[in-house]
Design a protein around this motif. Structure first.
Motif, mmCIF file in Angstrom:
data_model
loop_
_atom_site.group_PDB
_atom_site.id
_atom_site.type_symbol
_atom_site.label_atom_id
_atom_site.label_comp_id
_atom_site.label_asym_id
_atom_site.label_seq_id
_atom_site.Cartn_x
_atom_site.Cartn_y
_atom_site.Cartn_z
ATOM 1 N N LYS A 58 9.292 12.447 18.879
ATOM 2 C CA LYS A 58 8.687 11.144 19.138
ATOM 3 C C LYS A 58 7.540 10.870 18.165
ATOM 4 N N TYR A 59 6.697 11.870 17.970
ATOM 5 C CA TYR A 59 5.552 11.727 17.072
ATOM 6 C C TYR A 59 6.024 11.483 15.641
ATOM 7 N N MET A 60 7.024 12.227 15.197
ATOM 8 C CA MET A 60 7.545 12.083 13.836
ATOM 9 C C MET A 60 8.189 10.703 13.645
ATOM 10 N N ASN A 61 8.949 10.247 14.636
ATOM 11 C CA ASN A 61 9.565 8.923 14.543
ATOM 12 C C ASN A 61 8.499 7.832 14.466
ATOM 13 N N SER A 62 7.458 7.977 15.261
ATOM 14 C CA SER A 62 6.358 7.012 15.224
ATOM 15 C C SER A 62 5.681 7.026 13.861
ATOM 16 N N TRP A 63 5.413 8.217 13.361
ATOM 17 C CA TRP A 63 4.777 8.362 12.045
ATOM 18 C C TRP A 63 5.633 7.691 10.971
ATOM 19 N N ASN A 64 6.941 7.918 11.018
ATOM 20 C CA ASN A 64 7.843 7.325 10.028
ATOM 21 C C ASN A 64 7.842 5.808 10.116
ATOM 22 N N THR A 65 7.848 5.275 11.329
ATOM 23 C CA THR A 65 7.826 3.830 11.516
ATOM 24 C C THR A 65 6.549 3.232 10.937
ATOM 25 N N VAL A 66 5.421 3.828 11.266
ATOM 26 C CA VAL A 66 4.140 3.333 10.758
ATOM 27 C C VAL A 66 4.089 3.455 9.232
ATOM 28 N N SER A 67 4.552 4.567 8.701
ATOM 29 C CA SER A 67 4.547 4.771 7.248
ATOM 30 C C SER A 67 5.400 3.732 6.533
ATOM 31 N N LYS A 68 6.588 3.444 7.077
ATOM 32 C CA LYS A 68 7.462 2.445 6.458
ATOM 33 C C LYS A 68 6.813 1.068 6.486
ATOM 34 N N GLN A 69 6.215 0.723 7.621
ATOM 35 C CA GLN A 69 5.550 -0.574 7.723
ATOM 36 C C GLN A 69 4.385 -0.664 6.739
ATOM 37 N N TYR A 70 3.598 0.376 6.675
ATOM 38 C CA TYR A 70 2.454 0.404 5.759
ATOM 39 C C TYR A 70 2.931 0.284 4.316
ATOM 40 N N SER A 71 3.949 1.051 3.967
ATOM 41 C CA SER A 71 4.480 1.009 2.596
ATOM 42 C C SER A 71 5.009 -0.383 2.269
ATOM 43 N N GLY A 72 5.656 -1.010 3.234
ATOM 44 C CA GLY A 72 6.160 -2.366 3.031
ATOM 45 C C GLY A 72 5.039 -3.346 2.775
ATOM 46 N N HIS A 73 3.954 -3.234 3.537
ATOM 47 C CA HIS A 73 2.812 -4.125 3.343
ATOM 48 C C HIS A 73 2.148 -3.874 1.991
ATOM 49 N N VAL A 74 2.029 -2.621 1.613
ATOM 50 C CA VAL A 74 1.439 -2.296 0.311
ATOM 51 C C VAL A 74 2.312 -2.861 -0.806
ATOM 52 N N GLN A 75 3.624 -2.681 -0.676
ATOM 53 C CA GLN A 75 4.546 -3.171 -1.699
ATOM 54 C C GLN A 75 4.475 -4.693 -1.804
ATOM 55 N N GLN A 76 4.390 -5.377 -0.665
ATOM 56 C CA GLN A 76 4.266 -6.831 -0.687
ATOM 57 C C GLN A 76 2.965 -7.244 -1.374
ATOM 58 N N GLY A 77 1.913 -6.499 -1.114
ATOM 59 C CA GLY A 77 0.632 -6.790 -1.754
ATOM 60 C C GLY A 77 0.704 -6.610 -3.254
ATOM 61 N N VAL A 78 1.377 -5.563 -3.698
ATOM 62 C CA VAL A 78 1.519 -5.304 -5.135
ATOM 63 C C VAL A 78 2.351 -6.414 -5.770
ATOM 64 N N GLN A 79 3.439 -6.795 -5.114
ATOM 65 C CA GLN A 79 4.292 -7.854 -5.655
ATOM 66 C C GLN A 79 3.539 -9.178 -5.674
ATOM 67 N N GLY A 80 2.737 -9.420 -4.634
ATOM 68 C CA GLY A 80 1.944 -10.642 -4.567
ATOM 69 C C GLY A 80 0.916 -10.694 -5.683
ATOM 70 N N GLN A 81 0.298 -9.570 -5.953
ATOM 71 C CA GLN A 81 -0.701 -9.516 -7.031
ATOM 72 C C GLN A 81 -0.028 -9.712 -8.386
ATOM 73 N N ALA A 82 1.160 -9.135 -8.551
ATOM 74 C CA ALA A 82 1.887 -9.289 -9.818
ATOM 75 C C ALA A 82 2.269 -10.754 -10.017
ATOM 76 N N ALA A 83 2.730 -11.409 -8.955
ATOM 77 C CA ALA A 83 3.118 -12.826 -9.059
ATOM 78 C C ALA A 83 1.886 -13.672 -9.326
ATOM 79 N N PHE A 84 0.781 -13.359 -8.670
ATOM 80 C CA PHE A 84 -0.448 -14.124 -8.854
ATOM 81 C C PHE A 84 -0.976 -13.936 -10.267
#
Length: 87
Positions: A58-84
């Motif tokens: 359960k803990y590992m699945n939660s960690w993976n979910t949070v990590s994926k969400q965080y990575s997605g937000h970071v990636q969106q931020g990087v793409q947003g900065q590149a577009a800007f």
């Protein structure tokens, strides 16, 4: 020949990943042991082992979910900065 800057960045990423993995293992052990093993002894009972296994999963699945969400937000931020930055 590999770019020295890229090699250093790769090494830093690997060290960060290793550090995160160690932190995850420490947290899982701390959280799940406290939750599942009320009276430590020389070995784990069947119910303690089952509890510990489910807790870790359960803990590992939660960690993976949070990590994926965080990575997605970071990636969106990087793409947003590149577009800007391209304007």
């Amino acid at each position: 020949m590999a770019d020295p800057k890229q090699a250093i960045m790769d090494q830093v990423r690997q060290q960060a990943a290793l550090s995160n993995a160690r932190a995850l293992i420490d947290k899982v052990n701390e959280h799940c042991f406290e939750r599942c093993v009320p009276k430590p002894g020389s070995s784990l009972s069947s119910s303690e082992t089952t509890c510990y296994t489910y807790c870790m999963d359960k803990y590992m699945n939660s960690w993976n979910t949070v990590s994926k969400q965080y990575s997605g937000h970071v990636q969106q931020g990087v793409q947003g900065q590149a577009a800007f930055g391209s304007f």
